[in-house]
Design a protein around this motif. Sequence first.
Motif, short mmCIF file in Angstrom:
data_model
loop_
_atom_site.label_atom_id
_atom_site.label_comp_id
_atom_site.label_asym_id
_atom_site.label_seq_id
_atom_site.Cartn_x
_atom_site.Cartn_y
_atom_site.Cartn_z
N VAL A 42 20.75 -51.13 23.17
CA VAL A 42 21.39 -51.95 22.31
C VAL A 42 22.29 -51.84 21.39
CG1 VAL A 42 21.07 -54.45 20.61
CG2 VAL A 42 18.96 -53.87 21.88
N ASP A 201 22.53 -55.58 15.08
CA ASP A 201 21.73 -55.15 16.51
C ASP A 201 20.79 -54.28 16.44
OD1 ASP A 201 23.93 -55.78 18.72
OD2 ASP A 201 25.26 -53.99 17.43
N GLU A 204 17.99 -56.54 16.65
CA GLU A 204 17.73 -57.54 18.13
C GLU A 204 16.86 -55.96 18.50
OE1 GLU A 204 17.48 -59.37 21.71
OE2 GLU A 204 18.41 -59.39 19.51
#
Length: 326
Positions: A42, A201, A204
């Motif tokens: 990611v 990020d 995520e």
Amino acid sequence: MTDANPSDVLEGTEPAGQSDPPIDEVGSLADAVVDNVGTVIVGQDDVIEHVVVAMLGRGHVLLEDVPGVGKTMLARSIARSFDSSFKRVQFTPDLLPSDITGANVFDQRTGEFEFRPGPLFANVVLGDEINRAPPKTQSALLEAMAEEQITVDGTTRDVPRPYTVIATQNAVEPGRTYELPIAEVDRFMKKLELGYPDADDETELLDRIVGDHPIESLSPVAAAEDLTRAREAVSSVTVERPVREYATALSGYTRDHADLGASPRATVALMRAGQARAAFEGRGYVVPDDLKREAPAVLAHRVQTGEAGRSGREVVRDALDSVPVP
């Protein structure tokens, strides 16, 4: 430099496949791999692109960063995306050269010696924490990286093709690691850093790894043979003389402004990376911006200065600011 076709002067060219894909197909292949790896890694699209470009340019990659930022997972994801053979070597202080190259072992049943290949015999080889091994073991990589072959007990064997070494280097605990020999560092086309993800990020990432890790369900988007053919197409990307002279001038600047500047091998690596970057962008010719994009990753780790606090990356940055663009 001469006016020869760049693909004629670049060493290590692989045999041509049945037919090389057009440049736009190379770009589509690269995009597919980057997107596929991006489902696992990611917020690192730029680093993923750099690795894919290096592979298209027949290069090897050194990843340096702190533990836990995804270096190993990146290498695994790349190998799986190309549906290629993958081997991982955990470098340790007691690792011997034969542990990675393989060795001849006596078979009592046949009364003969049988060669058992080591983990260097794979399409993608991950050398994890390479700087934890002593220089003698590290140097066992040199022949494989430079010539795509390994010699054991006087017998030389080819490694599988396409062939890429992705090595990780621990950026902490300097008292427990060995400095990589300059000759080995020069064999890596690029040195990259991942860095920590930003907050979004990282969140995520946490969302994605709830349950099974995404690497477990990652499917290939290309075959190893596709990479071989793409490399052939990349080698045919046009590099006009002014662009080649620009690459030479960038390397020359580092030699004039550092204790150890970029080698001619580095200039070749920059040219190959430029060709691969052009193909990645869907172009059949290299422009100076391709070299400017690739120069920090290709040249900086080969440059050493005697000035405290002045890095090779700064020298390369100054070169990009000072050398006239054709």
